[in-house]
Design a protein around this motif. Sequence first.
Motif, PDB file in Angstrom:
ATOM      1  N   PRO A  80      47.686  38.987  60.263  1.00  0.00           N
ATOM      2  CA  PRO A  80      47.981  40.023  59.275  1.00  0.00           C
ATOM      3  C   PRO A  80      48.847  39.453  58.151  1.00  0.00           C
ATOM      4  CG  PRO A  80      48.324  40.862  61.494  1.00  0.00           C
ATOM      5  CD  PRO A  80      48.094  39.381  61.618  1.00  0.00           C
ATOM      6  N   ILE A  81      48.511  39.836  56.918  1.00  0.00           N
ATOM      7  CA  ILE A  81      49.210  39.224  55.781  1.00  0.00           C
ATOM      8  C   ILE A  81      50.679  39.606  55.714  1.00  0.00           C
ATOM      9  CG2 ILE A  81      47.109  38.931  54.440  1.00  0.00           C
ATOM     10  CD1 ILE A  81      47.994  41.330  52.729  1.00  0.00           C
ATOM     11  N   GLY A  82      51.068  40.689  56.336  1.00  0.00           N
ATOM     12  CA  GLY A  82      52.475  41.070  56.343  1.00  0.00           C
ATOM     13  C   GLY A  82      53.375  40.018  56.972  1.00  0.00           C
ATOM     14  N   GLN A  83      52.809  39.144  57.816  1.00  0.00           N
ATOM     15  CA  GLN A  83      53.590  38.084  58.445  1.00  0.00           C
ATOM     16  C   GLN A  83      54.012  37.007  57.442  1.00  0.00           C
ATOM     17  OE1 GLN A  83      51.428  36.626  61.863  1.00  0.00           O
ATOM     18  NE2 GLN A  83      51.466  38.610  62.861  1.00  0.00           N
ATOM     19  N   ARG A  84      53.489  37.053  56.234  1.00  0.00           N
ATOM     20  CA  ARG A  84      53.819  36.052  55.215  1.00  0.00           C
ATOM     21  C   ARG A  84      55.062  36.430  54.402  1.00  0.00           C
ATOM     22  NH1 ARG A  84      49.385  32.630  55.272  1.00  0.00           N
ATOM     23  NH2 ARG A  84      50.146  31.472  53.506  1.00  0.00           N
ATOM     24  N   GLN A  85      55.722  37.510  54.767  1.00  0.00           N
ATOM     25  CA  GLN A  85      56.853  37.980  53.976  1.00  0.00           C
ATOM     26  C   GLN A  85      57.953  36.942  53.764  1.00  0.00           C
ATOM     27  OE1 GLN A  85      58.203  41.940  54.952  1.00  0.00           O
ATOM     28  NE2 GLN A  85      56.097  42.672  55.187  1.00  0.00           N
ATOM     29  N   PRO A  86      58.347  36.138  54.761  1.00  0.00           N
ATOM     30  CA  PRO A  86      59.377  35.120  54.483  1.00  0.00           C
ATOM     31  C   PRO A  86      58.940  34.134  53.382  1.00  0.00           C
ATOM     32  CG  PRO A  86      59.142  35.422  56.846  1.00  0.00           C
ATOM     33  CD  PRO A  86      58.017  36.191  56.192  1.00  0.00           C
ATOM     34  N   GLU A  87      57.682  33.736  53.398  1.00  0.00           N
ATOM     35  CA  GLU A  87      57.163  32.846  52.358  1.00  0.00           C
ATOM     36  C   GLU A  87      57.199  33.534  50.997  1.00  0.00           C
ATOM     37  OE1 GLU A  87      52.838  30.960  51.086  1.00  0.00           O
ATOM     38  OE2 GLU A  87      53.092  31.800  53.078  1.00  0.00           O
ATOM     39  N   TRP A  88      56.785  34.794  50.947  1.00  0.00           N
ATOM     40  CA  TRP A  88      56.783  35.528  49.680  1.00  0.00           C
ATOM     41  C   TRP A  88      58.192  35.674  49.126  1.00  0.00           C
ATOM     42  CZ3 TRP A  88      53.268  39.906  51.918  1.00  0.00           C
ATOM     43  CH2 TRP A  88      51.954  39.447  52.014  1.00  0.00           C
ATOM     44  N   LEU A  89      59.175  35.896  50.002  1.00  0.00           N
ATOM     45  CA  LEU A  89      60.562  36.008  49.530  1.00  0.00           C
ATOM     46  C   LEU A  89      61.012  34.724  48.853  1.00  0.00           C
ATOM     47  CD1 LEU A  89      62.217  37.953  52.476  1.00  0.00           C
ATOM     48  CD2 LEU A  89      61.957  38.735  50.103  1.00  0.00           C
ATOM     49  N   ARG A  90      60.662  33.573  49.431  1.00  0.00           N
ATOM     50  CA  ARG A  90      61.029  32.287  48.811  1.00  0.00           C
ATOM     51  C   ARG A  90      60.355  32.137  47.447  1.00  0.00           C
ATOM     52  NH1 ARG A  90      59.858  30.564  53.878  1.00  0.00           N
ATOM     53  NH2 ARG A  90      57.949  29.505  53.219  1.00  0.00           N
ATOM     54  N   LEU A  91      59.080  32.492  47.371  1.00  0.00           N
ATOM     55  CA  LEU A  91      58.347  32.356  46.116  1.00  0.00           C
ATOM     56  C   LEU A  91      58.858  33.338  45.057  1.00  0.00           C
ATOM     57  CD1 LEU A  91      54.751  31.780  47.507  1.00  0.00           C
ATOM     58  CD2 LEU A  91      56.279  30.086  46.485  1.00  0.00           C
ATOM     59  N   LEU A  92      59.214  34.550  45.477  1.00  0.00           N
ATOM     60  CA  LEU A  92      59.784  35.512  44.528  1.00  0.00           C
ATOM     61  C   LEU A  92      61.101  35.013  43.961  1.00  0.00           C
ATOM     62  CD1 LEU A  92      59.124  39.009  46.133  1.00  0.00           C
ATOM     63  CD2 LEU A  92      58.270  38.164  43.947  1.00  0.00           C
ATOM     64  N   ARG A 104      60.659  47.526  45.370  1.00  0.00           N
ATOM     65  CA  ARG A 104      59.589  47.147  46.290  1.00  0.00           C
ATOM     66  C   ARG A 104      58.670  46.137  45.612  1.00  0.00           C
ATOM     67  NH1 ARG A 104      57.169  52.815  47.455  1.00  0.00           N
ATOM     68  NH2 ARG A 104      57.593  52.924  45.248  1.00  0.00           N
ATOM     69  N   VAL A 105      57.801  45.523  46.402  1.00  0.00           N
ATOM     70  CA  VAL A 105      56.830  44.563  45.873  1.00  0.00           C
ATOM     71  C   VAL A 105      55.455  44.941  46.403  1.00  0.00           C
ATOM     72  CG1 VAL A 105      56.119  42.141  45.796  1.00  0.00           C
ATOM     73  CG2 VAL A 105      58.558  42.721  45.767  1.00  0.00           C
ATOM     74  N   ALA A 106      54.549  45.266  45.470  1.00  0.00           N
ATOM     75  CA  ALA A 106      53.173  45.565  45.858  1.00  0.00           C
ATOM     76  C   ALA A 106      52.422  44.252  46.010  1.00  0.00           C
ATOM     77  CB  ALA A 106      52.517  46.442  44.798  1.00  0.00           C
ATOM     78  N   VAL A 107      51.682  44.121  47.098  1.00  0.00           N
ATOM     79  CA  VAL A 107      50.924  42.913  47.380  1.00  0.00           C
ATOM     80  C   VAL A 107      49.450  43.192  47.116  1.00  0.00           C
ATOM     81  CG1 VAL A 107      50.302  41.200  49.131  1.00  0.00           C
ATOM     82  CG2 VAL A 107      52.609  42.194  49.111  1.00  0.00           C
ATOM     83  N   LEU A 139      50.694  30.929  45.814  1.00  0.00           N
ATOM     84  CA  LEU A 139      50.556  32.355  46.094  1.00  0.00           C
ATOM     85  C   LEU A 139      49.144  32.753  46.511  1.00  0.00           C
ATOM     86  CD1 LEU A 139      52.603  34.117  43.282  1.00  0.00           C
ATOM     87  CD2 LEU A 139      52.925  34.350  45.742  1.00  0.00           C
ATOM     88  N   TYR A 140      48.142  32.057  46.014  1.00  0.00           N
ATOM     89  CA  TYR A 140      46.756  32.465  46.240  1.00  0.00           C
ATOM     90  C   TYR A 140      46.469  32.620  47.737  1.00  0.00           C
ATOM     91  CZ  TYR A 140      41.770  32.927  45.732  1.00  0.00           C
ATOM     92  OH  TYR A 140      40.502  33.420  45.759  1.00  0.00           O
ATOM     93  N   PRO A 141      45.797  33.660  48.133  1.00  0.00           N
ATOM     94  CA  PRO A 141      45.034  34.668  47.393  1.00  0.00           C
ATOM     95  C   PRO A 141      45.809  35.951  47.108  1.00  0.00           C
ATOM     96  CG  PRO A 141      44.505  34.851  49.706  1.00  0.00           C
ATOM     97  CD  PRO A 141      45.516  33.725  49.570  1.00  0.00           C
ATOM     98  N   PHE A 142      47.124  35.857  47.047  1.00  0.00           N
ATOM     99  CA  PHE A 142      47.956  37.040  46.871  1.00  0.00           C
ATOM    100  C   PHE A 142      48.503  37.147  45.460  1.00  0.00           C
ATOM    101  CE2 PHE A 142      48.482  35.410  51.223  1.00  0.00           C
ATOM    102  CZ  PHE A 142      47.793  36.413  51.884  1.00  0.00           C
ATOM    103  N   GLY A 143      48.721  38.364  45.053  1.00  0.00           N
ATOM    104  CA  GLY A 143      49.459  38.670  43.832  1.00  0.00           C
ATOM    105  C   GLY A 143      50.629  39.537  44.234  1.00  0.00           C
TER     106      GLY A 143
END
Length: 164
Positions: A132-144, A113-116, A102-106
């Motif tokens: 832009p970090i918003g492009q990482r959303q598919p990765e974040w969905l997998r990690l969530l 919703r999910v606050a980043v 996840l780093y450097p994101f929380g």
Amino acid sequence: MPPEFLVPDGVTFACTQCGDCCRTGNVLLAPGEAERLATLDWAAAGIAPPEGPHTASVQSGRLRGERLARRPDGACVFLDPRDRCVLHDAFGPETKPLLCRLYPFGLHPVGDRVAVDCSFACRSVAEGLGAPIGQRQPEWLRLLDEALPRAPSAEPPLDERRRL
């Protein structure tokens, strides 16, 4: 329906593999991660494991758990001399603990919703490197999906009445 991500405006990121994140802080391990790391087959990967223990106990107030061990110089035991993660190189990125991935994101669930959150201690973020970090959303969905329990009665740590 996937959650809406609340992303800070104008923040960009691209990992430059500087290794700074592996030299500071503590990586707390999610349940089962210490056991999973202990079962890695280093011989099959063709490399020797880092010397010493790979995890350490954490006890602070009510917090009890495991974290990645650190070398005497403060760096993670899995950081190699090239500033690369041995776990990533030998076993793949999915082998790394969730906090490392996840780093450097929380990611903080707030209702549906999910606050980043983003650490400006990361030099890539601080220098505005990458996409832009918003492009990482598919990765974040997998990690969530991996990290969050799916109990219908689970209460989010924040609610919509509290602004971020």
